[in-house]
Design an enzyme around this catalytic site. Structure first.
Site, PDB file in Angstrom:
ATOM      1  N   THR A  44     -20.703  14.327 -23.098  1.00 14.47           N
ATOM      2  CA  THR A  44     -20.955  15.751 -23.264  1.00 14.47           C
ATOM      3  C   THR A  44     -19.733  16.486 -23.793  1.00 14.47           C
ATOM      4  O   THR A  44     -18.612  16.066 -23.551  1.00 14.47           O
ATOM      5  CB  THR A  44     -21.306  16.275 -21.851  1.00 14.47           C
ATOM      6  OG1 THR A  44     -22.544  15.713 -21.479  1.00 14.47           O
ATOM      7  CG2 THR A  44     -21.357  17.770 -21.755  1.00 14.47           C
ATOM      8  N   GLY A  59     -25.175  15.086 -14.015  1.00 12.11           N
ATOM      9  CA  GLY A  59     -25.701  16.444 -13.998  1.00 12.11           C
ATOM     10  C   GLY A  59     -26.404  16.816 -12.706  1.00 12.11           C
ATOM     11  O   GLY A  59     -26.273  17.947 -12.211  1.00 12.11           O
ATOM     12  N   ARG A  99     -36.176  15.602 -18.485  1.00  9.38           N
ATOM     13  CA  ARG A  99     -35.075  15.801 -17.539  1.00  9.38           C
ATOM     14  C   ARG A  99     -34.057  16.798 -18.128  1.00  9.38           C
ATOM     15  O   ARG A  99     -33.701  16.737 -19.290  1.00  9.38           O
ATOM     16  CB  ARG A  99     -34.408  14.461 -17.271  1.00  9.38           C
ATOM     17  CG  ARG A  99     -33.188  14.508 -16.355  1.00  9.38           C
ATOM     18  CD  ARG A  99     -31.893  14.572 -17.139  1.00  9.38           C
ATOM     19  NE  ARG A  99     -30.715  14.456 -16.279  1.00  9.38           N
ATOM     20  CZ  ARG A  99     -29.478  14.737 -16.682  1.00  9.38           C
ATOM     21  NH1 ARG A  99     -29.264  15.125 -17.921  1.00  9.38           N
ATOM     22  NH2 ARG A  99     -28.466  14.613 -15.855  1.00  9.38           N
TER      23      ARG A  99
END
Ligand code: ASP
Length: 319
Positions: A184, A238, A212
């Site tokens: 990320t 996450g 998701r």
């Protein structure tokens, strides 16, 4: 230049994900160069009087375009081999936020998140509705294949073979390709006017279930900014960052008088408690800048008070 602009106030940091990297993975030269170049570009923007919001948006858009990281082009794929991208932007001045989740046809998810914040009465769009808004607002649209690189197809195949989901972020992850694209992306900034901003964009987790949504798009979890406290962008498992309400937890700790480092460490301890690993980059309203992580590595870059750009991946390897 605006007379109230004070270059001394400027701070900036970005990240390209957290996870594991084998000891013999090599110097990660390309990733380091990309992180440095984008940090330098953000530094120029901020020194020329640009806003924290523009700096974090620009940096994350550049990272989305770079196939070395898990956002935009090069994003990881869900169980069905599709990219489903999440992004959020946060403006500290008025707690503005814009977020999108599960998009696969918008060239820059962070630009769409920004448009959501600035051009709609809402803060969070998902899936088909998000893509329809993007089209209506005239953003650049692409086919999902635009984001897919061969490495991610290989990673998906191996994740499926081992039945694993959180490949990038679990301690027992299979050995990675040392040149593999990583996590990320995110950025945080304080501009010369003292305003804070944060932005995060991600493909999420390899082999995730369709639909998701991770923490990156969740304001107050993976992305947060408030001029009263801090700007935060997270990376890692996450689900655990959402359960820890990471960004808002750091905010609360700061208001209670803790330092930024203490506040982030406490929030990371919560992430661990909820079975997660990862890290964050954070800037305090007082200019403190920290990049803590409990994973093996955090790809990150920032500039210090003297304006010197630093890049680091492992714990003590700033260059
Ligand atoms: N935090 C992201 C998510 O769970 C993944 C990452 O940081 O790489 O979607």
């Amino acid at each position: 230049m605006n007379p109230t602009h004070n270059p001394q106030l400027i701070r900036f940091a970005l990240h390209g994900g957290a996870g594991d990297l084998p000891a013999d993975a090599g110097p990660q030269t390309e990733q380091r160069a990309a992180l440095r170049e984008i940090t330098e570009e953000a530094a120029r923007l901020l020194s020329n009087g640009g806003s924290a919001l523009d700096a974090v948006t620009l940096a994350v858009e550049r990272l989305e375009q770079c196939p070395l990281f898990n956002a935009g082009v090069g994003a990881v794929l869900n169980r069905e081999g599709q990219p489903e991208l999440d992004a959020a932007v946060a403006r500290g001045e008025d707690r503005g936020c814009g977020a999108v989740a599960g998009v696969s046809r918008v060239a820059s998810p962070i630009r769409l998140a920004r448009a959501v914040m600035e051009q709609t009465p809402h803060v969070f769009f998902a899936g088909a509705g998000a893509e329809r808004i993007a089209e209506e607002l005239g953003l650049t649209m692409v086919a999902p294949e635009h984001f897919i690189i061969p490495l991610r197809l290989e990673q998906l195949a191996s994740a499926k073979a081992s039945g694993s989901i959180a490949l990038d972020h679990v301690d027992d992850a299979p050995p990675r390709d040392p040149d593999a694209a990583f996590g990320t992306v995110g950025a945080v900034a304080r501009d010369g006017y003292g305003h804070l901003a944060a932005a995060t964009s991600t493909g999420g987790l390899t082999n995730k279930l369709p639909g998701r949504i991770g923490d990156s798009a969740v304001f107050g979890a993976g992305t947060f900014a408030d001029d009263a406290s801090c700007a935060v962008s997270c990376t890692g498992t996450g689900e655990s960052f959402i359960r820890a309400l990471f960004g808002h937890a750091v905010h609360g700790q700061l208001l209670a008088g803790r330092s930024l480092a203490e506040a982030c460490d406490a929030a990371l301890a919560d992430v661990r408690r909820y079975q997660g690993v990862g890290g964050c980059i954070a800037i305090g309203r007082d200019g403190a800048l920290v990049t803590p992580f409990n994973a093996g590595v955090l790809y990150r870059a920032w500039f210090d008070e003297a304006g010197v750009v630093k890049v680091a991946i492992r714990r003590d390897d700033a260059s």
